[in-house]
Design a protein around this motif. Structure first.
Motif, PDB file in Angstrom:
ATOM      1  N   ARG A   1       1.608  -9.930   9.485  1.00 20.40           N
ATOM      2  CA  ARG A   1       2.340 -10.551   8.383  1.00 20.40           C
ATOM      3  C   ARG A   1       2.136  -9.770   7.074  1.00 20.40           C
ATOM      4  NH1 ARG A   1       1.137 -17.037   9.540  1.00 20.40           N
ATOM      5  NH2 ARG A   1       2.456 -17.178  11.431  1.00 20.40           N
ATOM      6  N   MET A   2       0.942  -9.287   6.859  1.00 15.10           N
ATOM      7  CA  MET A   2       0.696  -8.494   5.655  1.00 15.10           C
ATOM      8  C   MET A   2       1.469  -7.181   5.706  1.00 15.10           C
ATOM      9  SD  MET A   2      -0.571  -8.173   2.709  1.00 15.10           S
ATOM     10  CE  MET A   2      -1.515  -9.696   2.693  1.00 15.10           C
ATOM     11  N   ASN A   3       1.551  -6.561   6.873  1.00 13.30           N
ATOM     12  CA  ASN A   3       2.317  -5.325   7.013  1.00 13.30           C
ATOM     13  C   ASN A   3       3.793  -5.556   6.708  1.00 13.30           C
ATOM     14  OD1 ASN A   3      -0.005  -3.967   7.723  1.00 13.30           O
ATOM     15  ND2 ASN A   3       0.370  -4.135   9.939  1.00 13.30           N
ATOM     16  N   LYS A   4       4.330  -6.679   7.183  1.00  7.69           N
ATOM     17  CA  LYS A   4       5.726  -6.999   6.879  1.00  7.69           C
ATOM     18  C   LYS A   4       5.930  -7.238   5.386  1.00  7.69           C
ATOM     19  CE  LYS A   4       6.735  -9.021  11.415  1.00  7.69           C
ATOM     20  NZ  LYS A   4       7.124 -10.242  12.171  1.00  7.69           N
ATOM     21  N   CYS A   5       4.945  -7.861   4.740  1.00  9.49           N
ATOM     22  CA  CYS A   5       5.035  -8.077   3.289  1.00  9.49           C
ATOM     23  C   CYS A   5       5.054  -6.751   2.546  1.00  9.49           C
ATOM     24  CB  CYS A   5       3.856  -8.935   2.847  1.00  9.49           C
ATOM     25  SG  CYS A   5       3.736  -9.139   1.053  1.00  9.49           S
ATOM     26  N   MET A   6       4.190  -5.818   2.940  1.00 13.26           N
ATOM     27  CA  MET A   6       4.158  -4.519   2.272  1.00 13.26           C
ATOM     28  C   MET A   6       5.439  -3.728   2.523  1.00 13.26           C
ATOM     29  SD  MET A   6       0.182  -3.264   2.640  1.00 13.26           S
ATOM     30  CE  MET A   6       0.167  -3.402   4.430  1.00 13.26           C
ATOM     31  N   ALA A   7       5.994  -3.840   3.731  1.00 13.06           N
ATOM     32  CA  ALA A   7       7.259  -3.165   4.030  1.00 13.06           C
ATOM     33  C   ALA A   7       8.381  -3.712   3.166  1.00 13.06           C
ATOM     34  CB  ALA A   7       7.590  -3.313   5.510  1.00 13.06           C
ATOM     35  N   ALA A   8       8.409  -5.039   2.987  1.00 16.56           N
ATOM     36  CA  ALA A   8       9.440  -5.641   2.133  1.00 16.56           C
ATOM     37  C   ALA A   8       9.279  -5.185   0.684  1.00 16.56           C
ATOM     38  CB  ALA A   8       9.354  -7.163   2.229  1.00 16.56           C
ATOM     39  N   CYS A   9       8.024  -5.052   0.219  1.00 14.92           N
ATOM     40  CA  CYS A   9       7.801  -4.578  -1.152  1.00 14.92           C
ATOM     41  C   CYS A   9       8.294  -3.141  -1.327  1.00 14.92           C
ATOM     42  CB  CYS A   9       6.314  -4.665  -1.489  1.00 14.92           C
ATOM     43  SG  CYS A   9       5.683  -6.350  -1.623  1.00 14.92           S
ATOM     44  N   ILE A  10       8.078  -2.307  -0.310  1.00 12.55           N
ATOM     45  CA  ILE A  10       8.537  -0.924  -0.404  1.00 12.55           C
ATOM     46  C   ILE A  10      10.060  -0.857  -0.438  1.00 12.55           C
ATOM     47  CG2 ILE A  10       8.622   1.274   0.829  1.00 12.55           C
ATOM     48  CD1 ILE A  10       5.805   0.727   1.823  1.00 12.55           C
ATOM     49  N   VAL A  11      10.724  -1.665   0.380  1.00 18.43           N
ATOM     50  CA  VAL A  11      12.191  -1.691   0.364  1.00 18.43           C
ATOM     51  C   VAL A  11      12.704  -2.175  -0.987  1.00 18.43           C
ATOM     52  CG1 VAL A  11      14.226  -2.771   1.384  1.00 18.43           C
ATOM     53  CG2 VAL A  11      12.371  -1.988   2.862  1.00 18.43           C
ATOM     54  N   VAL A  60       7.526   5.013   5.603  1.00 18.82           N
ATOM     55  CA  VAL A  60       6.273   4.263   5.469  1.00 18.82           C
ATOM     56  C   VAL A  60       6.507   2.785   5.748  1.00 18.82           C
ATOM     57  CG1 VAL A  60       4.467   3.568   3.850  1.00 18.82           C
ATOM     58  CG2 VAL A  60       5.262   5.929   3.880  1.00 18.82           C
ATOM     59  N   ALA A  61       7.636   2.243   5.281  1.00 22.21           N
ATOM     60  CA  ALA A  61       7.961   0.839   5.551  1.00 22.21           C
ATOM     61  C   ALA A  61       8.149   0.593   7.044  1.00 22.21           C
ATOM     62  CB  ALA A  61       9.214   0.442   4.780  1.00 22.21           C
ATOM     63  N   LEU A  62       8.818   1.518   7.734  1.00 18.25           N
ATOM     64  CA  LEU A  62       8.981   1.387   9.187  1.00 18.25           C
ATOM     65  C   LEU A  62       7.640   1.434   9.900  1.00 18.25           C
ATOM     66  CD1 LEU A  62      12.128   3.582   9.959  1.00 18.25           C
ATOM     67  CD2 LEU A  62      11.929   1.092  10.155  1.00 18.25           C
ATOM     68  N   GLU A  63       6.768   2.307   9.437  1.00 18.43           N
ATOM     69  CA  GLU A  63       5.454   2.406  10.066  1.00 18.43           C
ATOM     70  C   GLU A  63       4.659   1.114   9.900  1.00 18.43           C
ATOM     71  OE1 GLU A  63       1.257   3.210  10.559  1.00 18.43           O
ATOM     72  OE2 GLU A  63       2.224   2.780   8.622  1.00 18.43           O
ATOM     73  N   GLN A  64       4.913   0.381   8.819  1.00 18.07           N
ATOM     74  CA  GLN A  64       4.201  -0.870   8.581  1.00 18.07           C
ATOM     75  C   GLN A  64       4.668  -1.989   9.504  1.00 18.07           C
ATOM     76  OE1 GLN A  64       1.567  -1.463   6.466  1.00 18.07           O
ATOM     77  NE2 GLN A  64       1.552   0.759   6.141  1.00 18.07           N
ATOM     78  N   ILE A  65       5.957  -2.057   9.773  1.00 17.30           N
ATOM     79  CA  ILE A  65       6.471  -3.189  10.564  1.00 17.30           C
ATOM     80  C   ILE A  65       6.316  -2.970  12.066  1.00 17.30           C
ATOM     81  CG2 ILE A  65       8.126  -3.769   8.757  1.00 17.30           C
ATOM     82  CD1 ILE A  65      10.307  -2.524  10.490  1.00 17.30           C
ATOM     83  N   ILE A  66       6.060  -1.770  12.499  1.00 16.42           N
ATOM     84  CA  ILE A  66       5.863  -1.519  13.929  1.00 16.42           C
ATOM     85  C   ILE A  66       4.516  -2.109  14.348  1.00 16.42           C
ATOM     86  CG2 ILE A  66       5.512   0.263  15.681  1.00 16.42           C
ATOM     87  CD1 ILE A  66       7.428   2.048  14.116  1.00 16.42           C
ATOM     88  N   PRO A  67       4.509  -3.015  15.319  1.00 18.15           N
ATOM     89  CA  PRO A  67       3.235  -3.645  15.734  1.00 18.15           C
ATOM     90  C   PRO A  67       2.299  -2.632  16.390  1.00 18.15           C
ATOM     91  CG  PRO A  67       5.002  -4.260  17.223  1.00 18.15           C
ATOM     92  CD  PRO A  67       5.643  -3.520  16.098  1.00 18.15           C
TER      93      PRO A  67
END
Length: 321
Positions: A233-243, A216-223
């Motif tokens: 930027r919000m997707n990257k923030c959510m990916a960092a929270c999941i990690v 799910v984190a990978l899916e968020q950071i893929i543009p």
């Protein structure tokens, strides 16, 4: 005076047979399972003696003998062997509690497996690698598909093994022997008798959860196409929270382990048990002739998938030739 004494002695003599019978009955009923009564009466009615021989038990039912395979299986477990069949537990109530643990862990594993299928169905088209994309995007999409499918497989394995192990736990009786194993907790029973199954259930559930969250984190950071800068930027923030959540879950799990030092130790122990049971074993398992070549073929196909060149793919509108 002499007449009264003669009447008293006559009364004692008349009561003597009754006292003898009552005394014998009392001794026999009180010590029926501990002593063998012997009653002696002296002549002339002047004395009464009740003696008993040394204690001797009268067993009503012969004690059951321990199952022949239980001692062998227990000694094998103490040496690190794996017990599957023909074993007896110290307590069936403890085995029942262990079964409840396996059943309770299968429910959340099923929920994660369902969530994984939903994630896969929603991202099946968008997560296909394209030849016009950057290398890291293509690699991230490939890892996403691998992690999402492996997560589903791990959760299914956890559900299956927990169900089968629960059946095994309810299929054996109690140990009747002079020396028990000595465990007092349900998980100690699992760790002693079914360590491989215990680790399979835990690793399948936890690693399946990790793989799903990382996917799910990978899916968020893929543009995505037509995605704004604020959304990226919000997707990257959510990916960092999941990690971060995954790291905290790992720390929490390591702190609450009872039989191993950390998760790495769990994986090492599991790899050792897996090799002993399914690879380096004698006699050779018949199904090993199938699952070992299948594992090798899966690794080869995975290597080919991750090393696919962009020229071999085609974008929307291209014709595969």
């Amino acid at each position: 005076m002499v007449r009264h004494r003669h009447n008293f002695q006559s009364l004692q003599a008349s009561r003597l047979p009754l006292l003898v019978s009552l005394g014998a009955a009392a001794v026999f009923s009180a010590d029926a399972f501990t002593t063998t009564p012997i009653i002696t009466v002296s002549g002339g009615g002047s004395s009464l003696g009740i003696k008993s021989s040394r204690p001797s038990r009268w067993p009503l039912v012969e004690a059951p003998k321990p199952h022949p395979s239980s001692l062998t299986q227990r000694s094998a477990g103490a040496k690190g062997g794996i017990e599957l069949a023909g074993l007896l537990y110290d307590s069936t109530s403890t085995a029942f509690d262990a079964w409840e643990w396996t059943a309770n862990l299968g429910a959340p594993a099923a929920l994660i497996a369902g969530a994984v299928l939903v994630t896969l169905s929603e991202t099946r088209e968008s997560m296909q690698p394209k030849k016009s994309e950057k290398r890291w995007i293509r690699l991230a999409k490939q890892w996403f598909r691998f992690l999402i499918m492996s997560s589903f497989a791990l959760e299914v394995v956890s559900i299956f093994v927990s169900t089968v192990t629960g059946t095994v736990l309810l299929s054996h009786g109690e140990q009747v022997a002079k020396k028990m194993v000595g465990y007092v907790a349900p998980l100690e029973l699992l760790h002693h008798h079914h360590e491989f199954e215990y680790l399979t259930i835990q690793i399948g559930f936890l690693q399946g959860l990790f793989n799903w969250l990382i996917a799910v984190a990978l899916e968020q950071i893929i543009p995505k196409e037509k995605e704004t800068k604020s959304a990226q930027r919000m997707n990257k923030c959510m990916a960092a929270c999941i990690v971060t959540l995954c790291i905290w879950i790992q720390a929490f799990y390591n702190h609450h382990l009872g039989f191993y030092s950390d998760y790495v130790h769990v994986l090492k122990r599991y790899a050792t048990l897996f090799m002993r049971r399914y690879v380096i074993c004698w006699p050779i398992r018949p199904l090993a002739l199938l699952y070992i070549p299948s594992t090798i073929a899966s690794l080869v196909l995975a290597w080919r998938a991750f090393n696919t060149r962009p020229e071999e793919d085609f974008d929307d509108g291209d014709v595969e030739g």
